[in-house]
Structure formats: structure tokens, C-alpha cells
Scaffold this active site. Structure first.
Site, PDB file in Angstrom:
ATOM      1  N   ASP A   1      -2.408   9.481 -10.259  1.00 30.52           N
ATOM      2  CA  ASP A   1      -2.499   8.365 -11.226  1.00 30.52           C
ATOM      3  C   ASP A   1      -1.117   8.003 -11.779  1.00 30.52           C
ATOM      4  O   ASP A   1      -0.780   6.832 -11.946  1.00 30.52           O
ATOM      5  CB  ASP A   1      -3.422   8.749 -12.396  1.00 30.52           C
ATOM      6  CG  ASP A   1      -4.897   8.640 -12.011  1.00 30.52           C
ATOM      7  OD1 ASP A   1      -5.176   8.195 -10.881  1.00 30.52           O
ATOM      8  OD2 ASP A   1      -5.746   8.997 -12.842  1.00 30.52           O
TER       9      ASP A   1
ATOM     10  N   ASN B   1      -2.586  13.007  -3.315  1.00 33.03           N
ATOM     11  CA  ASN B   1      -3.648  13.449  -4.231  1.00 33.03           C
ATOM     12  C   ASN B   1      -4.116  14.854  -3.876  1.00 33.03           C
ATOM     13  O   ASN B   1      -4.334  15.684  -4.757  1.00 33.03           O
ATOM     14  CB  ASN B   1      -4.850  12.508  -4.125  1.00 33.03           C
ATOM     15  CG  ASN B   1      -4.710  11.309  -5.023  1.00 33.03           C
ATOM     16  OD1 ASN B   1      -4.414  11.443  -6.199  1.00 33.03           O
ATOM     17  ND2 ASN B   1      -4.910  10.126  -4.472  1.00 33.03           N
TER      18      ASN B   1
ATOM     19  N   GLU C   1      -5.004   2.298  -4.058  1.00 33.52           N
ATOM     20  CA  GLU C   1      -3.540   2.398  -4.111  1.00 33.52           C
ATOM     21  C   GLU C   1      -2.907   1.184  -3.444  1.00 33.52           C
ATOM     22  O   GLU C   1      -1.834   1.262  -2.873  1.00 33.52           O
ATOM     23  CB  GLU C   1      -3.044   3.697  -3.457  1.00 33.52           C
ATOM     24  CG  GLU C   1      -3.990   4.320  -2.441  1.00 33.52           C
ATOM     25  CD  GLU C   1      -3.951   3.657  -1.078  1.00 33.52           C
ATOM     26  OE1 GLU C   1      -4.809   2.776  -0.860  1.00 33.52           O
ATOM     27  OE2 GLU C   1      -3.099   4.015  -0.244  1.00 33.52           O
TER      28      GLU C   1
ATOM     29  N   ASP D   1       0.847  -1.203   0.000  1.00 37.12           N
ATOM     30  CA  ASP D   1       0.000   0.000   0.000  1.00 37.12           C
ATOM     31  C   ASP D   1       0.882   1.253   0.000  1.00 37.12           C
ATOM     32  O   ASP D   1       1.865   1.329   0.744  1.00 37.12           O
ATOM     33  CB  ASP D   1      -0.894  -0.031   1.253  1.00 37.12           C
ATOM     34  CG  ASP D   1      -1.901   1.097   1.268  1.00 37.12           C
ATOM     35  OD1 ASP D   1      -3.080   0.828   0.985  1.00 37.12           O
ATOM     36  OD2 ASP D   1      -1.505   2.252   1.568  1.00 37.12           O
TER      37      ASP D   1
HETATM   38  P1  GH3 Z   1      -1.813   5.214   4.461  1.00 35.28           P
HETATM   39  O1  GH3 Z   1      -0.403   5.625   4.514  1.00 35.28           O
HETATM   40  O2  GH3 Z   1      -2.330   4.847   5.802  1.00 35.28           O
HETATM   41  O3  GH3 Z   1      -2.062   4.145   3.453  1.00 35.28           O
HETATM   42  O4  GH3 Z   1      -2.629   6.501   4.023  1.00 35.28           O
HETATM   43  P2  GH3 Z   1      -3.291   6.789   2.630  1.00 35.28           P
HETATM   44  O5  GH3 Z   1      -3.542   8.253   2.532  1.00 35.28           O
HETATM   45  O6  GH3 Z   1      -2.460   6.200   1.543  1.00 35.28           O
HETATM   46  O7  GH3 Z   1      -4.605   5.945   2.724  1.00 35.28           O
HETATM   47  P3  GH3 Z   1      -6.108   6.308   2.518  1.00 35.28           P
HETATM   48  O8  GH3 Z   1      -6.807   4.977   2.440  1.00 35.28           O
HETATM   49  O9  GH3 Z   1      -6.573   7.296   3.518  1.00 35.28           O
HETATM   50  O10 GH3 Z   1      -6.158   7.004   1.086  1.00 35.28           O
HETATM   51  C1  GH3 Z   1      -6.021   6.308  -0.103  1.00 35.28           C
HETATM   52  C2  GH3 Z   1      -6.089   7.310  -1.209  1.00 35.28           C
HETATM   53  O11 GH3 Z   1      -5.824   6.667  -2.479  1.00 35.28           O
HETATM   54  C3  GH3 Z   1      -7.431   7.943  -1.324  1.00 35.28           C
HETATM   55  C4  GH3 Z   1      -7.761   7.909  -2.777  1.00 35.28           C
HETATM   56  O12 GH3 Z   1      -8.091   9.175  -3.268  1.00 35.28           O
HETATM   57  C5  GH3 Z   1      -6.478   7.437  -3.438  1.00 35.28           C
HETATM   58  N1  GH3 Z   1      -6.734   6.628  -4.612  1.00 35.28           N
HETATM   59  C6  GH3 Z   1      -7.350   5.440  -4.698  1.00 35.28           C
HETATM   60  N2  GH3 Z   1      -7.440   5.038  -5.986  1.00 35.28           N
HETATM   61  C7  GH3 Z   1      -6.866   6.014  -6.732  1.00 35.28           C
HETATM   62  C8  GH3 Z   1      -6.663   6.206  -8.136  1.00 35.28           C
HETATM   63  O13 GH3 Z   1      -7.008   5.377  -8.983  1.00 35.28           O
HETATM   64  N3  GH3 Z   1      -6.008   7.325  -8.547  1.00 35.28           N
HETATM   65  C9  GH3 Z   1      -5.607   8.263  -7.641  1.00 35.28           C
HETATM   66  N4  GH3 Z   1      -4.963   9.315  -8.103  1.00 35.28           N
HETATM   67  N5  GH3 Z   1      -5.797   8.116  -6.327  1.00 35.28           N
HETATM   68  C10 GH3 Z   1      -6.415   7.035  -5.876  1.00 35.28           C
HETATM   69 MG    MG Z   2      -2.233   4.146   1.430  1.00 36.33          MG
END
Ligand code: GH3
Ligand code: MG
Length: 329
Positions: A204, A195, A231, A187
């Protein structure tokens, strides 16, 4: 409605199949316009010649054997195009091809009674090229659809759906063949902040780069890397022990750090990093494997809690104890 006089030779000239009739000595009695067009041999030239002598390249031996069977015994014959692509040297007239292209043919040969106890053989040739081309197109179209159904469109990795199927198969094989199997949940750290700060399109691009860094670390065809969702990525590596799994997880972390992708809002490093949860099925220790993904997931949670940009291992059999320790409810 007025009656129309039907001119049989006009029908023979306009019909879109090849028609050839031969007598009991295999001499040609009928050679229609379709045959003239696709063989390049005029009817006057073909009539009264033996069919095995009329072409510059002789017909296939399968065709001649089938014809002789029909001539001698009156048995009908079919040469399906699946087994015999082009029994006769006939060519397409399509001008989009620079060279003459052999027609794929389906041929039926029937014995027809004529006068005075004599018989002749009617050979009907249909062009199967179009249906074969259509079949090929449909096949490649369905392969594209199959690929789309199993691939994540952003990263090009396998998608969650493929993972779910493949994981069951890999785990089943590991149990039957008694070899270890390691699973890694990966992860990206503080990706939400990335983002929020750099924008979703930039996020992305990070996903694509992290995916390719992870991919560069796997080599065996049995290894599988998929986008698990958002992610998060997952790797399933058959024949990888706990010890090797731990080393491999460090390689994955180093590969992503090596990208040196700035992430000013990350509280772990000021660059993009990943956390990994790892668990291993060991055939000498484990009977119950249904919680393997859960174990890797819990290990990932632990890696996040311990500061991110690191890997954590959790043994399958200690899953419950650890879960109680780190997720009190
Ligand atoms: P942690 O270190 O605990 O993993 O924190 P985090 O911010 O990575 O985790 P969190 O689950 O809070 O956020 C995941 C983010 O990933 C939120 C979402 O906007 C982003 N995300 C998920 N899928 C995609 C995608 O396809 N493209 C983009 N750009 N962002 C994405
Ligand atoms: Mg994360």
C-alpha cells in the site's frame, strides 16, 4: 378542562420572532421582548421614536423603502434573507461568539387597519441564521460526499468512476476542438511478488509513493491522473501529441525509478518500476476513437512482454494488427 386566561402581552414577550408595529408616521407603537433582547434597546426607549431613528446604525435603505411602500399604499412586503442579509442592526445572543454576530433576517411587513380609517404596519422579523448555518453544513457535507465518491481513498487520486466520466468529456472536447489527446496506462511491475515478499501494508505504501511520483509530473489543470484499479494508473493528457507523449512516458518511468524503492523480487530491476502503454488520438488521422483505451492497454501488454520498466506506443489504427501478433488465440 379549565379555561386559561390568555395574557396577550405574555405571548408577545415569549414569541421567538421580533414584532414591531409603527403608525403612519413610522413611529413605534409596539416593540416586543425579542426586539429588546436582540437590539439592546428597551421598549420604553423605542416607543414613540421613528424606526429610522431608534437604532444607532440606521436600517437598510431596502427595509425603509419597503416600509414606506406599505405605509403609503398598504402593500405587503417581504425582505427575503437571500437578498437582504441583515436589514436591521440586530445581534445574536449566542455566548460562544466573542463578538456580537449580526442576525440574518427574514422580514415581512403588513398593513393592518386600526380604528377611524387609520392603519398601522406590523413588522415581523425571523432569525434565519440557524437555517443558513444548517444549509451551509449540508452543502459542505455534500461536497465531502461528492469528493469521496470521486477519490481513491488510498492514494488520494481520482478513482475509476471519475476517470470514466472525465475521459468521455476530454475525448469529446479533443474531437470537437480538433486537438490531440494522449492516454497512458501505467502498471507497477511484479507487484504481486512485492506484496508476497514485503506484505500488503508495505505494498500500500508503494502505491501511495508511486501515485505521488506520477502526480508530480503533471501540471495543467486539464491533465488527469486516476487510479484505474489495483496497481494500475491512468493518465489522460489533452493537447499532447504522440511525440511528446513518448517523451512524457519516459519522464514518468524515470520519476518512479528515481524513488529507488527496493524490490528484491523484481525480475526487471531490483527496485520498484513501472511499465506504460501509450496511445494518442490525432485529429488529422483518426475518425474512430472508441478503441483508444484498448490501444493503450495493448501497448502496456507489449511493454510487459518486452521486459517491463519501459513504455510502448501503439497507434490507434494499428491496434488490430498488433493485437493479432501479440495475442494469438
Ligand atoms: P506485472 O509486472 O505483469 O504487472 O505483474 P504484477 O505482479 O504486478 O501483476 P499481477 O496482476 O499478477 O498482480 C497485481 C498485484 O497487485 C496483485 C494484488 O495483490 C496487488 N494489488 C492490487 N491492489 C492492491 C492494493 O490496493 N494494495 C496492495 N498492497 N496490493 C494491491
Ligand atoms: Mg503489475
Amino acid at each position: 378542562m379549565s379555561a386559561i386566561e390568555i395574557n396577550q402581552s405574555r405571548i408577545l414577550d415569549n414569541i421567538t420572532i421580533g414584532l414591531v408595529a409603527v403608525d403612519s408616521e413610522e413611529k413605534i407603537l409596539l416593540w416586543n421582548a425579542w426586539m429588546e433582547r436582540h437590539s439592546g434597546i428597551a421598549a420604553q426607549e423605542a416607543l414613540n421614536k421613528r424606526i429610522d431613528e431608534v437604532f444607532a446604525t440606521p436600517p437598510s435603505s431596502a427595509f425603509l423603502a419597503a416600509l414606506r411602500n406599505t405605509v403609503s399604499y398598504g402593500l405587503p412586503a417581504v425582505l427575503s434573507n437571500a437578498l437582504h442579509r441583515s436589514p436591521l442592526p440586530l445581534f445574536t445572543l449566542d455566548e460562544s461568539f466573542t463578538e456580537p454576530v449580526a442576525i440574518h433576517q427574514s422580514i415581512t411587513i403588513t398593513s393592518i387597519p386600526a380604528n377611524e380609517d387609520k392603519r398601522f404596519c406590523l413588522i415581523q422579523i425571523t432569525d434565519s441564521s440557524t437555517s443558513i448555518r444548517r444549509e451551509k453544513m449540508l452543502r459542505s457535507h455534500s461536497e465531502v460526499l461528492k469528493k469521496d465518491a470521486t477519490t481513491d481513498s488510498l492514494t488520494g487520486l481520482y478513482n475509476r468512476r471519475f476517470f470514466d466520466e472525465h475521459y468521455k468529456i476530454s475525448l469529446g472536447q479533443a474531437i470537437r476542438q480538433k486537438h490531440p489527446l494522449s492516454i497512458f496506462m501505467v502498471d507497477i511491475d511484479f507487484f504481486k511478488q512485492y506484496n508476497d515478499y514485503y506484505g500488503h501494508p508495505a505494498g500500500d505504501k508503494i502505491l501511495i509513493q508511486v501515485a505521488s511520483a506520477l502526480k508530480s509530473q503533471i501540471s495543467r489543470s486539464s491533465d488527469m491522473l486516476a487510479r484505474y484499479g489495483g496497481e494500475e494508473f491512468v493518465l489522460v493528457l489533452p493537447n499532447m501529441t504522440e511525440e511528446h507523449g513518448k517523451q512524457f512516458a519516459e519522464k514518468l518511468i524515470a520519476a518512479v525509478n528515481h524513488l529507488q524503492l527496493p524490490h528484491l523480487k523484481s525480475k526487471a530491476e531490483q527496485r520498484i518500476s513501472i511499465s506504460i502503454g501509450l496511445s494518442t488520438y490525432d485529429p488529422n488521422k483518426h475518425r474512430e476513437v472508441s478503441a483508444l483505451i484498448d490501444a493503450a492497454d495493448t501497448a502496456l501488454y507489449k511493454a510487459k512482454q518486452q521486459g517491463r520498466n519501459q513504455a510502448c506506443f501503439l497507434a490507434l489504427d494499428t491496434l488490430l494488427t498488433h493485437r493479432l501478433q501479440i495475442r494469438p488465440s
